[in-house]
Design an enzyme around this catalytic site. Sequence first.
Site, short mmCIF file in Angstrom:
data_model
loop_
_atom_site.label_atom_id
_atom_site.label_comp_id
_atom_site.label_asym_id
_atom_site.label_seq_id
_atom_site.Cartn_x
_atom_site.Cartn_y
_atom_site.Cartn_z
N ASP A 85 0.84 -1.19 0.00
CA ASP A 85 0.00 0.00 0.00
C ASP A 85 0.88 1.25 0.00
OD1 ASP A 85 0.68 -0.80 2.73
OD2 ASP A 85 -0.55 0.88 3.39
N ASP A 116 8.84 4.01 -1.26
CA ASP A 116 8.07 3.55 -0.10
C ASP A 116 6.80 2.85 -0.54
OD1 ASP A 116 7.11 3.28 2.50
OD2 ASP A 116 6.29 5.30 2.57
N GLU A 150 -0.04 -0.69 5.83
CA GLU A 150 1.07 -0.13 6.60
C GLU A 150 0.95 1.37 6.76
OE1 GLU A 150 5.09 1.49 7.47
OE2 GLU A 150 3.74 1.94 5.79
#
Length: 445
Positions: A85, A116, A150
């Site tokens: 995610d 990320d 997350e």
Amino acid sequence: MKKFITEEHKAGAISTLQRLVKVPSYLQDAVPGAPFGQDVLDSLVEGLKIFEEEGFTTFIDPEGYYGYAELGEGEKTFGVLCHLDVVPAGDLTLWNTPAFEATVVDNALVGRGVQDDKGPTIAALYAIKALRDAGVEFDKKIRFIFGTDEENLWRCMAKYHEKEQGVDMGIAPDSDFPVIYAEKGLLQVILTGAGVKGFEMSGGAALNVVPDTSIYRGEKMAEVAAELTKLGYDFEEVDGELHVKGKAIHSKDAPGGINANTRLAEAMAAVHDEAGVNFLGKVVKDDANGVSAIGEFKDDASGALTFNCATVEMNEKETKIGIDIRIPVTFEKEEVEAKLQEAAKEIGFDYHEHDFLASLYVPKDSELVTTLLGAYRDVTGDMREPLISGGATFARTMDNCVAFGAMFENTVDTMHQANETWQLDEMEKTMEIYAEAIYRLCGKK
């Protein structure tokens, strides 16, 4: 020391990451079988498909919370704790290329998730691919665990622990090199109060991001605009609204960002006498360490507490202020909580805990940390010591796991920002470090 990564591996990693970035996997409304939205589930399915193509055995949680891919054999399991995610793209006008296409620009990839955490995830995959191509066999099972929540509440990992076993050791490729042996505690809270009259204010999309835009709608727009001009803050008028601009950055690095919510509130406080506005605009202001609101929390081991007023919603119905706090490792949650509850009480607001993650600590002289550090040093020549981080990674969800890369000392951190970027030379170096580290920890000698 053998070099494992080839130009073919580098090219393959780029094209594979482009596949994964195409899926806009940020939190959306739940649908059956997809608790965090269909796009997040689609990203998980695509990620597992990529790993299947590389010979991994895969599993997807029937409820759609998580998945994993594994190969190798042995009594022990080495985990690679990833998340697929991402945070939303934010203001698309700030992007120079499409947010959900990993575009090659000046020897770098630009797109949401390249730093990320989709980029480091693919780097770890190609590190293992390179080891296998070199004929390396493994004496441990290697399991990639894919989280899907997350960036929010980590409900994916809570569900994983309900149903699955942990790992014996592992890494989360979601932070900094050389290796993170400790992480600050994370506390996220929502302060709620009465509604307001004569205006609305909204800003921020996620608690772990410093907001880059905050919006005012109301009867005193001209006065607020005049105050913003006086303060020298960047803003624009859009369709009868004031849009105040800030600089987004990860909450763990809040002092390095510019908080659009507190900037707007600082101007509003001159013309609107409301508790929430005054708290943000007269108390907090640009203090990203929270000293003005709750006092100083700082230690030699991990530095100062960070304090990000990440989300704000003010309307006739209610006022909600979402705050992300990273707590230095020598302080207890209760110490910070008591000060913040006191501050909330003073302005007549209610305190609600949204999320809490205890700090992480794995000894610097452990086999895991020393091996990872040795691999990093031998590949790079950088002799820096292990680090403590304000970030929260999945490493803290399991015993004997640490965050390991993929940011270098001089990497420009663009996580959670427009034009998120990962340099291709850093990607290649990361793959080499991961390959060497996994070879030392899991390769049959």
